[in-house]
Enzyme design. Structure first.
Site, PDB file in Angstrom:
ATOM      1  N   ASP A 153     -23.775  33.147 -16.271  1.00 25.06           N
ATOM      2  CA  ASP A 153     -23.172  32.383 -17.364  1.00 25.06           C
ATOM      3  C   ASP A 153     -24.093  31.202 -17.681  1.00 25.06           C
ATOM      4  OD1 ASP A 153     -21.148  31.050 -19.125  1.00 25.06           O
ATOM      5  OD2 ASP A 153     -19.850  32.584 -18.258  1.00 25.06           O
ATOM      6  N   HIS A 216     -23.077  32.980 -23.491  1.00 21.90           N
ATOM      7  CA  HIS A 216     -22.939  32.596 -22.076  1.00 21.90           C
ATOM      8  C   HIS A 216     -24.217  32.897 -21.291  1.00 21.90           C
ATOM      9  CE1 HIS A 216     -18.646  31.537 -22.070  1.00 21.90           C
ATOM     10  NE2 HIS A 216     -18.510  32.477 -22.997  1.00 21.90           N
ATOM     11  N   GLU A 280     -17.297  35.174 -26.921  1.00 21.24           N
ATOM     12  CA  GLU A 280     -17.686  33.817 -27.322  1.00 21.24           C
ATOM     13  C   GLU A 280     -19.187  33.674 -27.602  1.00 21.24           C
ATOM     14  OE1 GLU A 280     -14.122  31.489 -24.975  1.00 21.24           O
ATOM     15  OE2 GLU A 280     -15.997  31.722 -23.894  1.00 21.24           O
TER      16      GLU A 280
END
Ligand SMILES: [Zn+2]
Length: 512
Positions: A153, A216, A280
């Site tokens: 991440d 990420h 995301e």
């Protein structure tokens, strides 16, 4: 009878089987008794547990029969292991002075869903192999068969990479967290991964790695800046939240890097599944990148969302050649072009859950991880045990056709605010027990569940795990509201506000 998940059928009779150190696990059950060492059994009468594979039963199905002189388990290979785990729970509950008097009984049992998972984020905080093994023991007791490991991440990359050593030198280290100046670092070596995978398989658990792309990915970008649209140098993220810095989807060099990296990760984990994230990922950088804009035209794509589908599809194809089935978070299906075989992990209500329902209708396999009941990092005030327990994975919105494509459930534990093993288990248990029940398809009865949960507390204590009290798990509306407010104040602290102010300043400077 108190076990979790609750068996499909249970009948009790008079009498006991005396389980002790002298009970021999024979037949297929040989070697399955490792977790009984937690009980500290004493010497007792010599007796036997025998297990026989029944080809007529499904792999995860079993029948457990306890008589005074013998215990018998008949089932599929995994089913027999689950029978042994049921026995472990019964033994822990009936343990006195090292001897467990197991009531004479008969259990017929099988899970409703083939997929029952738990996810741990080891990027935001790193947990050593010893913690991972303890988690695997817990999953084993609860008959959870998939452990999803979020290994990469913005805040760190956590696997040894022989192919890309900077992922360890740079990507596995961050200087601090939200201004605390305390270094967070670590990654699993190839030998440690092999050991964890083997430990999991002995417990009938597959470890599924997740390389979250294209968003990420600051840990990757900090290690190899050429992976980004601008090729800019950056540091492994020290704050949380969604970032505009994502992998470039236009440069061939990104794909060459990812092919090699997923090959390496796949070589560590024999699971048939591989998770590619896909959540995301703001397209801000792509919209201003000549490579990404060219990729859009060259591939005849209508939007940058479609470019994300195209990007993920290329990596899916690579993994499919290795016999892997890819799982993605639900945002990754919104581009509309994602390959059919990829599984959707549904976490977010967002504005578009209908797309998830429609995809399931159209045949896409789906795993239910809806955040409001299943995100175990949320405080109990926000997600009380009762809420997790009462959540029905067959939620409104799925049609009868779509319901057929629900593979099962998974509870994720993100670790932005979970930095110790103690806190990890505090968040995880007992809520994961509730998720395990839904995955198993046990009939819902919250009062009964709480009794069975309490009777398992001593077993987890013997494993060195302290669960919160039932009062803490269901704090009621006022304490709940306070916990929720505290959680959000903490999540959006000064460092977050400062970074937002800096971002706004930077943007206004660019406009000038
Ligand atoms: Zn680009």
């Amino acid at each position: 009878m108190p076990t979790v998940p609750k068996p499909i059928s249970f009948t009790k009779d008079e009498g006991f089987f005396e389980l002790s150190k002298n009970t021999v696990f024979s037949g297929v059950a040989k070697g399955m008794g490792g977790l009984f060492s937690y009980l500290g059994l004493a010497s007792g009468v010599e007796n036997r547990l025998t297990a026989v594979i029944d080809d007529g039963k499904q792999d995860e199905e079993y029948m457990l029969q306890v008589s005074p002189g013998e215990i018998k388990i008949i089932g599929g290979e995994r089913g027999i292991y689950y029978g042994v785990m049921t026995l472990l729970q019964l033994a822990a509950k009936n343990l006195k002075d090292g001897i467990a008097n197991i009531p004479v009984c008969k259990i017929d049992d099988r899970p409703k869903y083939a997929y029952r998972g738990f996810m741990l984020d080891v990027s935001r905080h790193f947990f050593p192999p010893s913690t991972i093994k303890k988690i695997l023991d817990v999953l084993s007791v609860l008959k959870i068969n998939y452990f999803h490991l979020h290994i990469s991440d913005n805040q760190g990359y956590r696997l040894e990479s022989k192919e890309f050593p900077k992922l360890n030198e740079i990507g596995s280290v961050r200087a601090g967290t939200r201004g605390d100046g305390k270094e967070v670092k670590g990654y699993y070596t190839a030998a440690e991964i092999e050991e964890m995978v083997g430990y999991a398989l002995e417990r009938r658990i597959e470890i599924i790695p997740e390389l979250d792309i294209p968003g990420h990915t600051i840990a990757l970008l900090a290690s190899y800046p050429y992976l980004g649209c601008e090729g800019k140098e950056m540091k492994v993220a020290e704050t949380f939240g969604i970032s505009d810095n994502i992998l470039c989807a236009g440069k061939e060099s990104t794909y060459e890097f990812l092919y090699k990296l997923v090959d390496e990760i796949a070589s560590y984990f024999p699971s048939k599944y591989f998770h590619l994230g896909g959540d995301e990922a703001p397209k801000t950088k792509w919209k201003n990148c000549p490579h990404c804009k060219k990729a859009l035209i060259d591939n005849n794509l209508k939007s940058f969302s479609e470019l994300q589908s195209h990007f993920i599809n290329k990596i899916i194809e690579r993994l499919e050649q290795k016999g892997k089935t890819v799982i993605v978070w639900n945002e990754a299906i919104y581009g509309g072009l994602l390959k059919d075989g990829a599984i959707c992990q549904y976490w977010s209500d967002g504005k578009k859950p209908r797309r998830v329902f429609a995809a399931a209708d159209g045949g896409r396999k789906t795993i239910i991880s809806k955040f409001s009941p299943y995100y175990l990092d949320y405080p109990y005030g926000m997600t009380p045990l009762k809420k997790t327990y009462n959540f029905d994975p067959e939620m409104d919105g799925f049609t009868s056709e779509g319901l057929k494509n629900i593979m099962g459930v998974e509870a994720p534990l993100w670790t932005e605010y979970v930095d110790t093993e103690e806190k990890l288990f505090y968040q995880m248990l007992p809520r994961l027990m509730a998720v395990a029940e839904s995955g198993w398809g046990s009939a819902k009865d919250y009062t009964d569940f709480k009794v069975r949960l309490e009777s398992l507390r001593p077993l987890f204590a013997m494993m060195g795990i302290k669960m919160p009290s039932l009062g803490e798990c269901d704090p009621g509306p006022i304490k709940g509201a306070i916990a929720t407010v505290k959680f959000f104040i903490n999540a959006f602290d000064r460092s977050m506000i400062n970074s937002s102010i800096n971002a706004i300043k930077a943007q206004s400077e660019r406009r000038r």
